[in-house]
Design a protein around this motif. Structure first.
Motif, PDB file in Angstrom:
ATOM      1  N   ILE A   1       0.958  -1.255  -0.055  1.00 50.75           N
ATOM      2  CA  ILE A   1       0.014   0.046  -0.144  1.00 50.75           C
ATOM      3  C   ILE A   1       0.809   1.345   0.072  1.00 50.75           C
ATOM      4  O   ILE A   1       0.332   2.399  -0.179  1.00 50.75           O
ATOM      5  N   ASP A   2       2.115   1.252   0.401  1.00 51.08           N
ATOM      6  CA  ASP A   2       2.935   2.365   0.478  1.00 51.08           C
ATOM      7  C   ASP A   2       3.754   2.457  -0.979  1.00 51.08           C
ATOM      8  O   ASP A   2       4.045   1.463  -1.739  1.00 51.08           O
ATOM      9  N   GLU A   3       4.207   3.783  -1.542  1.00 50.98           N
ATOM     10  CA  GLU A   3       5.056   3.864  -2.428  1.00 50.98           C
ATOM     11  C   GLU A   3       6.350   3.644  -1.952  1.00 50.98           C
ATOM     12  O   GLU A   3       6.771   3.835  -1.043  1.00 50.98           O
ATOM     13  N   GLN A   4       7.204   2.890  -2.907  1.00 53.25           N
ATOM     14  CA  GLN A   4       8.646   2.631  -2.729  1.00 53.25           C
ATOM     15  C   GLN A   4       9.512   3.242  -3.472  1.00 53.25           C
ATOM     16  O   GLN A   4       9.109   3.840  -4.668  1.00 53.25           O
ATOM     17  N   ARG A   5      10.775   3.073  -3.466  1.00 53.49           N
ATOM     18  CA  ARG A   5      11.675   3.515  -4.011  1.00 53.49           C
ATOM     19  C   ARG A   5      11.578   3.087  -5.538  1.00 53.49           C
ATOM     20  O   ARG A   5      11.481   1.959  -5.793  1.00 53.49           O
ATOM     21  N   ASP A   6      11.616   3.914  -6.551  1.00 60.91           N
ATOM     22  CA  ASP A   6      11.373   3.634  -8.056  1.00 60.91           C
ATOM     23  C   ASP A   6      12.605   4.085  -9.139  1.00 60.91           C
ATOM     24  O   ASP A   6      12.392   3.971 -10.040  1.00 60.91           O
ATOM     25  N   THR A   7      13.936   4.413  -8.317  1.00 60.96           N
ATOM     26  CA  THR A   7      14.887   4.835  -8.973  1.00 60.96           C
ATOM     27  C   THR A   7      16.119   4.115  -8.694  1.00 60.96           C
ATOM     28  O   THR A   7      16.352   4.173  -7.177  1.00 60.96           O
ATOM     29  N   ASN A   8      17.211   3.527  -9.149  1.00 60.14           N
ATOM     30  CA  ASN A   8      18.221   3.189  -8.650  1.00 60.14           C
ATOM     31  C   ASN A   8      19.338   3.443  -9.858  1.00 60.14           C
ATOM     32  O   ASN A   8      19.347   3.743 -10.915  1.00 60.14           O
ATOM     33  N   GLU A   9      20.610   3.855  -9.092  1.00 51.89           N
ATOM     34  CA  GLU A   9      21.692   4.405  -9.794  1.00 51.89           C
ATOM     35  C   GLU A   9      22.804   4.170  -9.307  1.00 51.89           C
ATOM     36  O   GLU A   9      23.202   3.643  -8.069  1.00 51.89           O
ATOM     37  N   TYR A  10      24.043   4.252 -10.099  1.00 53.12           N
ATOM     38  CA  TYR A  10      25.591   3.919  -9.777  1.00 53.12           C
ATOM     39  C   TYR A  10      26.280   5.099 -10.709  1.00 53.12           C
ATOM     40  O   TYR A  10      25.994   5.020 -11.789  1.00 53.12           O
ATOM     41  N   LEU A  11      26.965   5.848  -9.938  1.00 54.09           N
ATOM     42  CA  LEU A  11      27.905   6.929 -10.443  1.00 54.09           C
ATOM     43  C   LEU A  11      29.078   6.766 -10.029  1.00 54.09           C
ATOM     44  O   LEU A  11      29.695   6.941  -8.738  1.00 54.09           O
ATOM     45  N   SER A  12      30.254   6.707 -10.966  1.00 55.90           N
ATOM     46  CA  SER A  12      31.413   6.585 -10.757  1.00 55.90           C
ATOM     47  C   SER A  12      32.349   6.928 -11.814  1.00 55.90           C
ATOM     48  O   SER A  12      32.152   6.112 -12.928  1.00 55.90           O
ATOM     49  N   GLY A  13      33.196   7.974 -11.781  1.00 59.42           N
ATOM     50  CA  GLY A  13      34.187   8.324 -12.786  1.00 59.42           C
ATOM     51  C   GLY A  13      33.295   8.694 -14.175  1.00 59.42           C
ATOM     52  O   GLY A  13      32.432   9.467 -14.052  1.00 59.42           O
ATOM     53  N   ASP A  14      33.680   8.290 -15.201  1.00 58.41           N
ATOM     54  CA  ASP A  14      32.855   8.326 -16.587  1.00 58.41           C
ATOM     55  C   ASP A  14      31.623   7.390 -16.728  1.00 58.41           C
ATOM     56  O   ASP A  14      31.047   7.231 -17.904  1.00 58.41           O
ATOM     57  N   LEU A  15      31.233   6.662 -15.656  1.00 61.53           N
ATOM     58  CA  LEU A  15      30.175   5.795 -15.865  1.00 61.53           C
ATOM     59  C   LEU A  15      28.988   6.124 -14.929  1.00 61.53           C
ATOM     60  O   LEU A  15      29.021   6.307 -13.792  1.00 61.53           O
ATOM     61  N   ASP A  16      27.856   6.379 -15.584  1.00 59.17           N
ATOM     62  CA  ASP A  16      26.615   7.037 -15.038  1.00 59.17           C
ATOM     63  C   ASP A  16      25.431   6.018 -15.388  1.00 59.17           C
ATOM     64  O   ASP A  16      25.050   6.191 -16.635  1.00 59.17           O
ATOM     65  N   LEU A  17      25.181   5.428 -14.409  1.00 60.86           N
ATOM     66  CA  LEU A  17      24.036   4.417 -14.694  1.00 60.86           C
ATOM     67  C   LEU A  17      22.706   4.944 -13.894  1.00 60.86           C
ATOM     68  O   LEU A  17      22.955   5.015 -12.648  1.00 60.86           O
ATOM     69  N   VAL A  18      21.548   4.981 -14.654  1.00 62.46           N
ATOM     70  CA  VAL A  18      20.528   5.328 -13.747  1.00 62.46           C
ATOM     71  C   VAL A  18      19.177   4.463 -14.226  1.00 62.46           C
ATOM     72  O   VAL A  18      19.016   4.229 -15.367  1.00 62.46           O
TER      73      VAL A  18
END
Length: 253
Positions: free
Chosen positions: A56-73
């Motif tokens: 019934i609760d809204e939950q986290r809907d985004t995950n990411e990893y940022l390091s150097g020249d690598l940007d994952l979302v």
């Protein structure tokens, strides 16, 4: 780099207990004008197990990893489908990317087939026109302009023109937009800048191209004058609901 990207995607799956449906490159590498030191902008859509969506609760809907020249979302599937329904340009771009790092179901193909029904020309134009005007102001204010800023201005301006004149989703790759540049001198100038862009780093500053700026400003003014005549609509929700239900019901891994 591809091996590292796949490794990080697998780590995200394990850490957050998700399955990545597909992951693709966005940004300059996908657009077709990267510099040697351009970041890797990886965007992905993932799903949880079906029970996760029954809370019934809204939950986290985004995950990411940022390091150097690598940007994952990454975005959860439900968030992604809601954004597509609202003509979120980032969703349409990641679906079109020619660089796909990971694909584990046919979700991407199914969503690509549905996508045109959710593209509002007026909303899409508002997005690209707003970005282009901001880039234009930034370029106009400088005597030495970051070359990548000129390409951001070029791409968003031509995307705006595509929407106005072709009434549809603009292509992701920059070269597919170039036929919209009918002035041969401008086309030659852009081709020269493309060659240069591939050779210099992201911080490179280029002497001001006043004629190019004025040419693009003319296109922006034209697109702005046409905005009120474009359709505004939102596609039906049920096809997205059906795809959502089907996808979260797939056997897990």
């Amino acid at each position: 780099m591809q091996e590292l990207i796949l490794q990080k995607l697998r780590e995200i799956e394990q850490q957050y207990e998700v399955q990545i449906l597909f992951a693709s490159e966005t940004g300059s590498r996908a657009w077709g004008f990267p510099s040697p030191d351009s970041d890797y902008d990886v965007r992905f859509i993932y799903r949880h197990t079906r029970d996760w969506y029954l809370s019934i609760d809204e939950q986290r809907d985004t995950n990411e990893y940022l390091s150097g020249d690598l940007d994952l979302v990454g975005w959860d599937i439900r968030k992604s489908l809601r954004l597509l329904r609202k003509t979120n340009a980032a969703m349409f771009e990641r679906l079109q990317s020619p660089i796909v790092y990971l694909q584990q179901t046919d979700f991407r193909e199914q969503l690509l087939a549905l996508a045109p029904a959710y593209f509002s020309c007026r909303a899409g134009l508002h997005h690209y026109l707003s970005m282009a005007n901001n880039y234009y102001k930034a370029c106009e204010a400088e005597d030495q302009v970051k070359l990548k800023s000129y390409f951001y201005l070029l791409r968003t301006t031509l995307c705006s023109r595509w929407i106005v004149e072709r009434q549809g989703i603009p292509p992701l790759q920059f070269r597919e937009l170039l036929p919209l540049v009918e002035d041969q001198a401008m086309r030659d100038k852009i081709e020269t800048l493309l060659v240069l862009k591939a050779q210099v780093d992201e911080s490179f500053r280029h002497p001001k191209e006043t004629e190019l700026e004025l040419y693009l400003k003319g296109i922006l003014d034209y697109c702005d004058s046409q905005a009120k005549d474009l359709e505004k609509h939102q596609g039906e929700t049920e096809p997205l609901n059906e795809l959502f239900r089907k996808t979260i019901a797939y056997p897990w891994h």
